[in-house]
Design a protein around this motif. Structure first.
Motif, PDB file in Angstrom:
ATOM      1  N   ASP A 153       0.809  -1.214   0.000  1.00 58.98           N
ATOM      2  CA  ASP A 153       0.000   0.000   0.000  1.00 58.98           C
ATOM      3  C   ASP A 153       0.843   1.266   0.000  1.00 58.98           C
ATOM      4  OD1 ASP A 153      -2.331  -1.429  -0.048  1.00 58.98           O
ATOM      5  OD2 ASP A 153      -2.813  -1.157   2.079  1.00 58.98           O
ATOM      6  N   HIS A 154       1.913   1.298   0.775  1.00 61.96           N
ATOM      7  CA  HIS A 154       2.697   2.526   0.901  1.00 61.96           C
ATOM      8  C   HIS A 154       3.365   2.909  -0.418  1.00 61.96           C
ATOM      9  CE1 HIS A 154       2.133   1.840   5.232  1.00 61.96           C
ATOM     10  NE2 HIS A 154       2.391   3.125   5.367  1.00 61.96           N
ATOM     11  N   THR A 155       3.973   1.948  -1.090  1.00 63.36           N
ATOM     12  CA  THR A 155       4.632   2.279  -2.358  1.00 63.36           C
ATOM     13  C   THR A 155       3.601   2.545  -3.454  1.00 63.36           C
ATOM     14  OG1 THR A 155       4.847  -0.101  -2.805  1.00 63.36           O
ATOM     15  CG2 THR A 155       6.750   1.036  -1.835  1.00 63.36           C
ATOM     16  N   ALA A 156       2.459   1.840  -3.400  1.00 65.28           N
ATOM     17  CA  ALA A 156       1.408   2.093  -4.381  1.00 65.28           C
ATOM     18  C   ALA A 156       0.833   3.496  -4.201  1.00 65.28           C
ATOM     19  CB  ALA A 156       0.311   1.048  -4.257  1.00 65.28           C
ATOM     20  N   ASP A 157       0.615   3.895  -2.949  1.00 60.09           N
ATOM     21  CA  ASP A 157       0.074   5.220  -2.671  1.00 60.09           C
ATOM     22  C   ASP A 157       1.040   6.307  -3.135  1.00 60.09           C
ATOM     23  OD1 ASP A 157      -1.869   7.024  -1.276  1.00 60.09           O
ATOM     24  OD2 ASP A 157      -0.113   7.444  -0.040  1.00 60.09           O
ATOM     25  N   ALA A 158       2.322   6.106  -2.893  1.00 59.96           N
ATOM     26  CA  ALA A 158       3.320   7.091  -3.319  1.00 59.96           C
ATOM     27  C   ALA A 158       3.328   7.235  -4.838  1.00 59.96           C
ATOM     28  CB  ALA A 158       4.696   6.685  -2.810  1.00 59.96           C
ATOM     29  N   ALA A 159       3.193   6.114  -5.539  1.00 57.13           N
ATOM     30  CA  ALA A 159       3.177   6.162  -7.002  1.00 57.13           C
ATOM     31  C   ALA A 159       1.932   6.875  -7.509  1.00 57.13           C
ATOM     32  CB  ALA A 159       3.255   4.749  -7.567  1.00 57.13           C
ATOM     33  N   ARG A 160       0.768   6.567  -6.911  1.00 52.44           N
ATOM     34  CA  ARG A 160      -0.480   7.184  -7.375  1.00 52.44           C
ATOM     35  C   ARG A 160      -0.469   8.686  -7.145  1.00 52.44           C
ATOM     36  NH1 ARG A 160      -3.542   9.850  -9.068  1.00 52.44           N
ATOM     37  NH2 ARG A 160      -5.790   9.641  -9.428  1.00 52.44           N
ATOM     38  N   LEU A 161       0.165   9.150  -6.092  1.00 49.51           N
ATOM     39  CA  LEU A 161       0.211  10.578  -5.800  1.00 49.51           C
ATOM     40  C   LEU A 161       1.145  11.338  -6.733  1.00 49.51           C
ATOM     41  CD1 LEU A 161       0.109  10.554  -1.895  1.00 49.51           C
ATOM     42  CD2 LEU A 161      -1.753  11.000  -3.512  1.00 49.51           C
ATOM     43  N   GLY A 162       1.769  10.610  -7.662  1.00 46.70           N
ATOM     44  CA  GLY A 162       2.589  11.275  -8.666  1.00 46.70           C
ATOM     45  C   GLY A 162       1.788  12.155  -9.602  1.00 46.70           C
ATOM     46  N   ALA A 163       0.473  11.914  -9.679  1.00 49.91           N
ATOM     47  CA  ALA A 163      -0.405  12.759 -10.496  1.00 49.91           C
ATOM     48  C   ALA A 163      -1.301  13.562  -9.565  1.00 49.91           C
ATOM     49  CB  ALA A 163      -1.252  11.904 -11.431  1.00 49.91           C
ATOM     50  N   PRO A 164      -1.123  14.871  -9.454  1.00 49.94           N
ATOM     51  CA  PRO A 164      -1.924  15.666  -8.517  1.00 49.94           C
ATOM     52  C   PRO A 164      -3.372  15.743  -8.956  1.00 49.94           C
ATOM     53  CG  PRO A 164      -0.619  17.095  -9.929  1.00 49.94           C
ATOM     54  CD  PRO A 164      -0.171  15.698 -10.219  1.00 49.94           C
ATOM     55  N   ASP A 165      -4.234  16.026  -8.013  1.00 45.39           N
ATOM     56  CA  ASP A 165      -5.651  16.200  -8.312  1.00 45.39           C
ATOM     57  C   ASP A 165      -5.830  17.398  -9.237  1.00 45.39           C
ATOM     58  OD1 ASP A 165      -8.480  17.372  -7.695  1.00 45.39           O
ATOM     59  OD2 ASP A 165      -8.538  15.307  -6.989  1.00 45.39           O
ATOM     60  N   VAL A 166      -6.646  17.230 -10.262  1.00 45.80           N
ATOM     61  CA  VAL A 166      -6.800  18.275 -11.265  1.00 45.80           C
ATOM     62  C   VAL A 166      -7.346  19.557 -10.658  1.00 45.80           C
ATOM     63  CG1 VAL A 166      -9.107  17.490 -11.953  1.00 45.80           C
ATOM     64  CG2 VAL A 166      -7.713  18.802 -13.562  1.00 45.80           C
ATOM     65  N   ARG A 167      -8.237  19.466  -9.689  1.00 43.67           N
ATOM     66  CA  ARG A 167      -8.830  20.668  -9.114  1.00 43.67           C
ATOM     67  C   ARG A 167      -7.825  21.425  -8.252  1.00 43.67           C
ATOM     68  NH1 ARG A 167     -12.870  17.254 -10.401  1.00 43.67           N
ATOM     69  NH2 ARG A 167     -14.853  18.225 -10.945  1.00 43.67           N
ATOM     70  N   THR A 168      -7.066  20.716  -7.450  1.00 42.05           N
ATOM     71  CA  THR A 168      -6.049  21.373  -6.630  1.00 42.05           C
ATOM     72  C   THR A 168      -5.023  22.070  -7.510  1.00 42.05           C
ATOM     73  OG1 THR A 168      -6.330  19.706  -4.919  1.00 42.05           O
ATOM     74  CG2 THR A 168      -4.316  21.015  -4.844  1.00 42.05           C
ATOM     75  N   GLY A 169      -4.619  21.369  -8.568  1.00 38.89           N
ATOM     76  CA  GLY A 169      -3.618  21.944  -9.456  1.00 38.89           C
ATOM     77  C   GLY A 169      -4.095  23.197 -10.142  1.00 38.89           C
ATOM     78  N   PHE A 170      -5.355  23.186 -10.626  1.00 37.93           N
ATOM     79  CA  PHE A 170      -5.868  24.337 -11.352  1.00 37.93           C
ATOM     80  C   PHE A 170      -6.058  25.532 -10.429  1.00 37.93           C
ATOM     81  CE2 PHE A 170      -7.933  22.361 -15.359  1.00 37.93           C
ATOM     82  CZ  PHE A 170      -6.732  21.753 -15.650  1.00 37.93           C
ATOM     83  N   ALA A 171      -6.528  25.262  -9.232  1.00 39.59           N
ATOM     84  CA  ALA A 171      -6.791  26.375  -8.314  1.00 39.59           C
ATOM     85  C   ALA A 171      -5.515  27.115  -7.962  1.00 39.59           C
ATOM     86  CB  ALA A 171      -7.475  25.859  -7.049  1.00 39.59           C
ATOM     87  N   THR A 172      -4.401  26.406  -7.845  1.00 47.35           N
ATOM     88  CA  THR A 172      -3.153  27.061  -7.484  1.00 47.35           C
ATOM     89  C   THR A 172      -2.499  27.734  -8.682  1.00 47.35           C
ATOM     90  OG1 THR A 172      -1.976  24.972  -7.815  1.00 47.35           O
ATOM     91  CG2 THR A 172      -2.714  25.479  -5.581  1.00 47.35           C
ATOM     92  N   GLN A 173      -2.882  27.314  -9.893  1.00 50.00           N
ATOM     93  CA  GLN A 173      -2.286  27.920 -11.083  1.00 50.00           C
ATOM     94  C   GLN A 173      -2.913  29.259 -11.412  1.00 50.00           C
ATOM     95  OE1 GLN A 173      -2.564  25.058 -14.236  1.00 50.00           O
ATOM     96  NE2 GLN A 173      -1.333  23.540 -13.160  1.00 50.00           N
ATOM     97  N   ARG A 174      -4.126  29.480 -10.942  1.00 46.80           N
ATOM     98  CA  ARG A 174      -4.834  30.691 -11.356  1.00 46.80           C
ATOM     99  C   ARG A 174      -4.601  31.839 -10.387  1.00 46.80           C
ATOM    100  NH1 ARG A 174     -10.599  28.081 -13.430  1.00 46.80           N
ATOM    101  NH2 ARG A 174      -9.722  27.038 -15.230  1.00 46.80           N
TER     102      ARG A 174
END
Length: 596
Positions: free
Chosen positions: A575-596
């Motif tokens: 689980d720990h290594t799988a979770d770390a790998a999945r978090l390699g792609a940030p949530d689209v909403r979090t990413g967009f909100a910080t870009q604007r």
């Protein structure tokens, strides 16, 4: 923003569709509706503010609106983005709860199953047959048979077939892929299946139809208090970055596995929730030859092999589930290589042609919100729900099963109503069809005429009816106005381009991921996890939502990164290594909100 409202329905009937109530709408969710909802929530005091856009939150908003209360709902991501799109997709009483002697829960869930099948959403919920394989010639048939007979009896008078006992020969005739040396017979019974994400969306749209102000991409970042009482919430719009305050007489925390996080804004809470991870695999229909699903025990959980969707529309099988404690990030639970191997191993104990990794076309993982109990095993924690008011002005509803969402919503609004300074009517939601259910049977009976009038094959019309119900004439009107929308989606030929258009124009999708993962299940139903389809539909979705070229590129890049991260996580051992790998792609909403 381009105006892509559908053409008038004209001669395509929408039978029995009710006129919107005063102050309500036709249930359309689009950017204009979202803007109005934000304005409403920021501009007036509500009776109820619901936090969470899963099935419990959507059901609670519908219950409040249907009783005449003013209600708002905010969801940090998308409707059903968490647990409510990642279930086993069953509407059922739960056979294992009979064994635990939890008769009240089973009876309640079976009653809700009947309501959904018969009245509330027959286009989205349908019966499917299951086999319970038997391995012992004497005691098991009597024991399991008695339990399933009780299950049928508790369901009462329904249109579903009753269970029947099968010999080994009869069982293998129904399910030739089962190993003949593993079973001595089987019991066939029926339960029901739902497209959970589409059902949650239908509940949310029905709430909007009856006056609820609802908006996704809106995260609660704190509560607003007056003295010791919570009187509202501070909300951040993740699409634009602005913050605003929503004031309400009662705030209802319906956030599932995030319950404790939201309670923390109040400084305390009386409910504690543990997360249990459930992983499911999707394999093509031709890998398992059977006219029924099957269910059996494993050492730590229950194994379901479920036709997706129900015959004669089955194109895939869903295999699940795991039941393990999860204490990592809640937004994107990851399926590890060990999870996949476990499920394949359990399924292969029963299959005469074993499945391999190469047979897996889709994988998804979800978190069940379980009320903390004395048991250390998550599989034994309560699936009953609780509604408490631990802080003045804040009600928390948690636990429960997807099937009993309407009961959870009723209990939450009953609790809220006790603090209102006026009489609040009883809930009418047991008699309130969801969007798409109004006149569904009449529309289904007209499917051949709809096919002839639209130029689509009747099988296409049936596919649309099982997803959109009596809303199908709206989609056909759009195709008549723009014939290119009637083309199959490249890379996902089971779906039409009009479905992607409708997801953005009517169903509240704000991002490409919303369309491919929840409005349609392309992300788990195609070998490339929807990468080809993403390129095909980004144009029509972007046209509806007013995306410029940079935004379209960014949406595609995010979706591709998400698929890559999920695939990588599924090669990890734990689980720990799988979770770390999945978090390699940030949530689209979090990413967009910080870009604007």
């Amino acid at each position: 923003m381009a105006d892509l409202a559908p053409a008038p329905v004209s001669d395509l009937p929408v039978p029995d569709a009710p006129a919107p109530l005063p102050g309500s709408s036709d249930g359309r969710l689009d950017p204009a509706q979202r803007a109005r909802a934000l304005q409403t929530m920021a501009g007036q005091q509500l009776d109820v503010l619901v936090v969470g856009g899963g099935i419990t939150g959507a059901g609670t908003a519908l219950d409040a609106a249907a009783r005449g209360l003013s209600v708002g709902l905010v969801e940090a991501r998308d409707y059903a983005a968490g647990t409510s799109s990642r279930s086993s997709k069953l509407i059922h009483g739960g056979l294992r709860y009979l064994e635990q002697l939890n008769f009240a829960l089973v009876h309640e869930a079976l009653h809700e199953r009947t309501l959904m099948l018969d009245r509330l959403c027959p286009h989205l919920v349908r019966p499917i047959p299951f086999l319970y394989p038997l391995t012992n010639r004497v005691w098991e048939r009597a024991y399991v048979g008695a339990g399933i007979a009780l299950y049928d009896a508790m369901a009462g008078r329904t249109g579903m077939p009753r269970h029947r006992h099968l010999t080994r020969t009869q069982a293998l005739r129904i399910a030739p892929s089962l190993r003949a040396d593993k079973l001595v017979g089987a019991i066939q019974y029926y339960d029901a299946q739902v497209d959970d994400a589409r059902h949650t969306l239908a509940v949310a749209r029905t709430a909007a139809r009856h006056g609820a102000a609802i908006a996704t991409s809106c995260r609660v970042v704190d509560f607003v208090t007056e003295g010791e009482r919570i009187v509202g919430a501070k909300v951040r719009d993740l699409e634009g970055g602005e913050e605003f305050v929503v004031r309400a007489r009662q705030v209802i925390n319906a956030t599932g596995v995030w319950t404790d996080d939201v309670q923390a804004f109040a400084g305390r809470g009386r409910i504690k929730v543990r997360a249990s991870k459930g992983v499911h695999l999707v394999v093509p229909r031709d890998r398992i030859h059977s006219d029924a699903g099957f269910i059996t025990r494993t050492a730590s959980s229950v194994l379901f092999v479920i036709p997706w969707m129900a015959p004669p529309f089955t194109r895939h099988w869903i295999i699940g589930t795991t039941d393990t404690e999860w204490d990592l990030g809640k937004a994107h639970p990851a399926a590890s290589s060990a999870d996949i191997d476990y499920l394949l191993g359990e399924a292969n104990k029963w299959l005469n042609i074993p499945l391999t990794r190469e047979d897996v076309e889709g994988v998804y993982a979800g978190l069940r919100p379980l009320l903390t109990g004395e048991s250390e095993a998550t599989s034994k924690l309560s699936r009953e729900h609780a509604v408490v008011q631990g802080v003045s002005g804040l009600i928390t509803v948690a636990g429960g099963k997807y099937t009993t969402y309407r009961v959870m919503a009723k209990d939450a609004i009953d609790a809220a109503a006790r603090s209102m300074n006026r009489r609040v009517p009883e809930t009418p939601t047991d008699r309130l069809p969801l969007v798409g259910a109004d006149g569904f049977q009449a529309t289904w009976n007209q499917r051949e005429r709809l096919a002839a009038g639209s130029g689509l094959h009747v099988a296409r019309i049936e596919h649309l009816l099982r997803r959109y119900g009596s809303e199908v004439p709206r989609l056909l009107a759009a195709i008549a106005d723009r014939p290119e929308l009637g083309a199959p989606i490249d890379g996902a030929a089971d779906h039409l381009m009009v479905e992607a258009w409708y997801a953005a124009a009517w169903e509240g999708a704000l991002h490409l991921d919303d369309v491919l993962t929840r409005r349609m299940r392309i992300s788990i139903e195609t070998w490339d996890r929807g990468l080809t389809a993403a390129k095909a539909v980004v144009g029509v979705v972007g046209e509806v939502l007013g995306w410029d070229e940079d935004t379209r590129v960014r949406e595609l890049s995010h979706y591709e990164a998400r698929v890559e991260a999920e695939r990588e996580s599924q090669t990890m051992d734990d689980d720990h290594t799988a979770d770390a790998a999945r978090l390699g792609a940030p949530d689209v909403r979090t990413g967009f909100a910080t870009q604007r």
